[in-house]
Design a protein around this motif. Structure first.
Motif, PDB file in Angstrom:
ATOM      1  N   ASN A 267       0.788  -1.239   0.000  1.00 32.53           N
ATOM      2  CA  ASN A 267       0.000   0.000   0.000  1.00 32.53           C
ATOM      3  C   ASN A 267       0.820   1.289   0.000  1.00 32.53           C
ATOM      4  OD1 ASN A 267      -2.401  -1.504   0.070  1.00 32.53           O
ATOM      5  ND2 ASN A 267      -2.356  -1.584   2.293  1.00 32.53           N
ATOM      6  N   SER A 268       2.150   1.200  -0.063  1.00 32.30           N
ATOM      7  CA  SER A 268       2.910   2.453  -0.086  1.00 32.30           C
ATOM      8  C   SER A 268       3.967   2.485  -1.177  1.00 32.30           C
ATOM      9  CB  SER A 268       3.554   2.716   1.279  1.00 32.30           C
ATOM     10  OG  SER A 268       4.465   1.701   1.613  1.00 32.30           O
ATOM     11  N   GLY A 269       3.939   1.519  -2.078  1.00 30.72           N
ATOM     12  CA  GLY A 269       4.841   1.542  -3.226  1.00 30.72           C
ATOM     13  C   GLY A 269       6.231   1.006  -2.931  1.00 30.72           C
ATOM     14  N   ARG A 270       7.129   1.370  -3.803  1.00 27.81           N
ATOM     15  CA  ARG A 270       8.507   0.874  -3.696  1.00 27.81           C
ATOM     16  C   ARG A 270       9.403   1.904  -3.017  1.00 27.81           C
ATOM     17  NH1 ARG A 270       6.989  -1.387  -8.830  1.00 27.81           N
ATOM     18  NH2 ARG A 270       7.396  -3.624  -8.842  1.00 27.81           N
ATOM     19  N   THR A 271      10.333   1.367  -2.231  1.00 25.64           N
ATOM     20  CA  THR A 271      11.318   2.223  -1.576  1.00 25.64           C
ATOM     21  C   THR A 271      12.705   1.618  -1.769  1.00 25.64           C
ATOM     22  OG1 THR A 271      11.092   1.054   0.533  1.00 25.64           O
ATOM     23  CG2 THR A 271       9.712   3.012   0.232  1.00 25.64           C
ATOM     24  N   VAL A 272      13.717   2.453  -1.594  1.00 30.97           N
ATOM     25  CA  VAL A 272      15.095   1.980  -1.596  1.00 30.97           C
ATOM     26  C   VAL A 272      15.301   1.195  -0.309  1.00 30.97           C
ATOM     27  CG1 VAL A 272      17.523   2.695  -1.559  1.00 30.97           C
ATOM     28  CG2 VAL A 272      15.861   3.966  -2.943  1.00 30.97           C
ATOM     29  N   THR A 273      16.042   0.109  -0.378  1.00 33.50           N
ATOM     30  CA  THR A 273      16.307  -0.708   0.801  1.00 33.50           C
ATOM     31  C   THR A 273      16.935   0.121   1.924  1.00 33.50           C
ATOM     32  OG1 THR A 273      17.416  -2.687   1.623  1.00 33.50           O
ATOM     33  CG2 THR A 273      18.601  -1.421  -0.012  1.00 33.50           C
ATOM     34  N   ASP A 274      16.708  -0.303   3.143  1.00 30.93           N
ATOM     35  CA  ASP A 274      17.356   0.308   4.300  1.00 30.93           C
ATOM     36  C   ASP A 274      18.717  -0.341   4.565  1.00 30.93           C
ATOM     37  OD1 ASP A 274      15.385   2.175   4.939  1.00 30.93           O
ATOM     38  OD2 ASP A 274      14.241   0.711   6.109  1.00 30.93           O
ATOM     39  N   ASN A 275      19.040  -1.366   3.787  1.00 33.05           N
ATOM     40  CA  ASN A 275      20.274  -2.113   3.966  1.00 33.05           C
ATOM     41  C   ASN A 275      21.453  -1.316   3.398  1.00 33.05           C
ATOM     42  OD1 ASN A 275      22.413  -3.925   3.914  1.00 33.05           O
ATOM     43  ND2 ASN A 275      21.137  -5.666   3.310  1.00 33.05           N
ATOM     44  N   THR A 276      22.047  -0.472   4.232  1.00 32.76           N
ATOM     45  CA  THR A 276      23.143   0.383   3.766  1.00 32.76           C
ATOM     46  C   THR A 276      24.399  -0.429   3.430  1.00 32.76           C
ATOM     47  OG1 THR A 276      23.744   0.856   6.069  1.00 32.76           O
ATOM     48  CG2 THR A 276      22.312   2.456   4.950  1.00 32.76           C
ATOM     49  N   LYS A 277      24.557  -1.603   4.055  1.00 32.13           N
ATOM     50  CA  LYS A 277      25.701  -2.458   3.711  1.00 32.13           C
ATOM     51  C   LYS A 277      25.578  -2.947   2.268  1.00 32.13           C
ATOM     52  CE  LYS A 277      27.055  -4.074   8.266  1.00 32.13           C
ATOM     53  NZ  LYS A 277      27.316  -5.228   9.128  1.00 32.13           N
ATOM     54  N   LEU A 278      24.370  -3.318   1.862  1.00 28.60           N
ATOM     55  CA  LEU A 278      24.147  -3.758   0.482  1.00 28.60           C
ATOM     56  C   LEU A 278      24.412  -2.609  -0.487  1.00 28.60           C
ATOM     57  CD1 LEU A 278      23.211  -5.795  -1.659  1.00 28.60           C
ATOM     58  CD2 LEU A 278      20.865  -5.022  -1.230  1.00 28.60           C
ATOM     59  N   ILE A 279      23.924  -1.429  -0.151  1.00 28.35           N
ATOM     60  CA  ILE A 279      24.147  -0.263  -1.015  1.00 28.35           C
ATOM     61  C   ILE A 279      25.647   0.017  -1.132  1.00 28.35           C
ATOM     62  CG2 ILE A 279      23.785   2.234  -1.271  1.00 28.35           C
ATOM     63  CD1 ILE A 279      21.007   1.776   0.068  1.00 28.35           C
ATOM     64  N   GLY A 280      26.364  -0.062  -0.023  1.00 27.80           N
ATOM     65  CA  GLY A 280      27.816   0.144  -0.040  1.00 27.80           C
ATOM     66  C   GLY A 280      28.534  -0.901  -0.876  1.00 27.80           C
ATOM     67  N   LYS A 281      28.075  -2.147  -0.759  1.00 24.99           N
ATOM     68  CA  LYS A 281      28.667  -3.234  -1.552  1.00 24.99           C
ATOM     69  C   LYS A 281      28.450  -2.973  -3.042  1.00 24.99           C
ATOM     70  CE  LYS A 281      28.218  -8.152  -2.439  1.00 24.99           C
ATOM     71  NZ  LYS A 281      27.157  -9.079  -2.708  1.00 24.99           N
ATOM     72  N   MET A 282      27.239  -2.564  -3.408  1.00 26.13           N
ATOM     73  CA  MET A 282      26.931  -2.276  -4.810  1.00 26.13           C
ATOM     74  C   MET A 282      27.738  -1.074  -5.307  1.00 26.13           C
ATOM     75  SD  MET A 282      24.711  -4.533  -5.790  1.00 26.13           S
ATOM     76  CE  MET A 282      23.208  -4.296  -6.683  1.00 26.13           C
ATOM     77  N   ARG A 283      27.954  -0.077  -4.432  1.00 32.49           N
ATOM     78  CA  ARG A 283      28.755   1.091  -4.799  1.00 32.49           C
ATOM     79  C   ARG A 283      30.182   0.649  -5.131  1.00 32.49           C
ATOM     80  NH1 ARG A 283      28.078   4.114  -0.417  1.00 32.49           N
ATOM     81  NH2 ARG A 283      26.373   5.260  -1.363  1.00 32.49           N
ATOM     82  N   LYS A 284      30.737  -0.213  -4.280  1.00 32.86           N
ATOM     83  CA  LYS A 284      32.102  -0.686  -4.511  1.00 32.86           C
ATOM     84  C   LYS A 284      32.179  -1.515  -5.790  1.00 32.86           C
ATOM     85  CE  LYS A 284      36.094  -2.808  -2.427  1.00 32.86           C
ATOM     86  NZ  LYS A 284      36.744  -3.251  -1.209  1.00 32.86           N
ATOM     87  N   GLU A 285      31.190  -2.367  -6.033  1.00 28.22           N
ATOM     88  CA  GLU A 285      31.164  -3.165  -7.256  1.00 28.22           C
ATOM     89  C   GLU A 285      31.109  -2.275  -8.489  1.00 28.22           C
ATOM     90  OE1 GLU A 285      27.939  -5.982  -7.005  1.00 28.22           O
ATOM     91  OE2 GLU A 285      28.895  -7.080  -5.363  1.00 28.22           O
ATOM     92  N   ALA A 286      30.319  -1.209  -8.433  1.00 26.13           N
ATOM     93  CA  ALA A 286      30.217  -0.286  -9.561  1.00 26.13           C
ATOM     94  C   ALA A 286      31.558   0.404  -9.807  1.00 26.13           C
ATOM     95  CB  ALA A 286      29.123   0.748  -9.313  1.00 26.13           C
ATOM     96  N   ALA A 287      32.229   0.802  -8.726  1.00 24.57           N
ATOM     97  CA  ALA A 287      33.531   1.449  -8.864  1.00 24.57           C
ATOM     98  C   ALA A 287      34.566   0.477  -9.427  1.00 24.57           C
ATOM     99  CB  ALA A 287      33.987   1.999  -7.515  1.00 24.57           C
ATOM    100  N   LEU A 288      34.536  -0.769  -8.970  1.00 25.67           N
ATOM    101  CA  LEU A 288      35.468  -1.769  -9.487  1.00 25.67           C
ATOM    102  C   LEU A 288      35.236  -2.040 -10.965  1.00 25.67           C
ATOM    103  CD1 LEU A 288      35.665  -4.334  -6.538  1.00 25.67           C
ATOM    104  CD2 LEU A 288      37.538  -2.948  -7.461  1.00 25.67           C
ATOM    105  N   ASP A 289      33.982  -2.125 -11.373  1.00 31.38           N
ATOM    106  CA  ASP A 289      33.674  -2.327 -12.796  1.00 31.38           C
ATOM    107  C   ASP A 289      34.213  -1.173 -13.634  1.00 31.38           C
ATOM    108  OD1 ASP A 289      32.414  -4.744 -12.347  1.00 31.38           O
ATOM    109  OD2 ASP A 289      30.381  -3.909 -12.427  1.00 31.38           O
ATOM    110  N   ALA A 290      34.001   0.049 -13.157  1.00 31.97           N
ATOM    111  CA  ALA A 290      34.492   1.219 -13.885  1.00 31.97           C
ATOM    112  C   ALA A 290      36.017   1.213 -13.946  1.00 31.97           C
ATOM    113  CB  ALA A 290      33.986   2.500 -13.231  1.00 31.97           C
ATOM    114  N   ALA A 291      36.663   0.839 -12.850  1.00 32.15           N
ATOM    115  CA  ALA A 291      38.127   0.797 -12.814  1.00 32.15           C
ATOM    116  C   ALA A 291      38.669  -0.245 -13.782  1.00 32.15           C
ATOM    117  CB  ALA A 291      38.605   0.511 -11.390  1.00 32.15           C
TER     118      ALA A 291
END
Length: 120
Positions: free
Chosen positions: A69-93
């Protein structure tokens, strides 16, 4: 958000990448409510089914969650977000190193180029 699509790859995949980038960069923060499928589709200029497919893929990855009843939100899992951030940086590197090695630079020289570019 710029919705410029590359015609050589599936649009839903590009949408996943763009929204992921917006989440890991902090444009959408942990817990933020996301636009509806229809709103996203209109702004991106894509079919709502395409957008739904992309959002479903993001949900499977754990980056977004559907709240009843309130739609989609970004996860509260900041560890997952940080992991994805690092993966994105590694791919770019990795891509950057491929390019710089192709033109004959060593990894150290490539790092110096980044430092120089960062000063501009």
């Amino acid at each position: 958000m710029s919705w410029d699509f590359d015609e050589t790859r599936p649009i839903f995949q590009q949408i996943v990448e763009m929204i992921t980038r917006d989440i890991v960069s902090g444009k959408y923060k942990a817990g933020d409510k996301l636009p509806s499928v229809r709103e996203f589709a209109v702004t991106a200029g894509v079919n709502p089914n395409t957008m739904q497919k992309a959002l479903s893929a993001l949900e499977e990855s754990g980056l977004i969650v559907t709240q009843r009843n309130s739609g989609r939100t970004v996860t509260d899992n900041t560890k997952l977000i940080g992991k994805m951030r690092k993966e994105a940086a590694l791919d770019a590197a990795k891509k950057y190193l491929e390019i710089t090695r192709a033109v004959g630079l060593s990894a150290d020289e490539a790092i110096e180029v980044i430092k120089e570019a960062d000063k501009l």
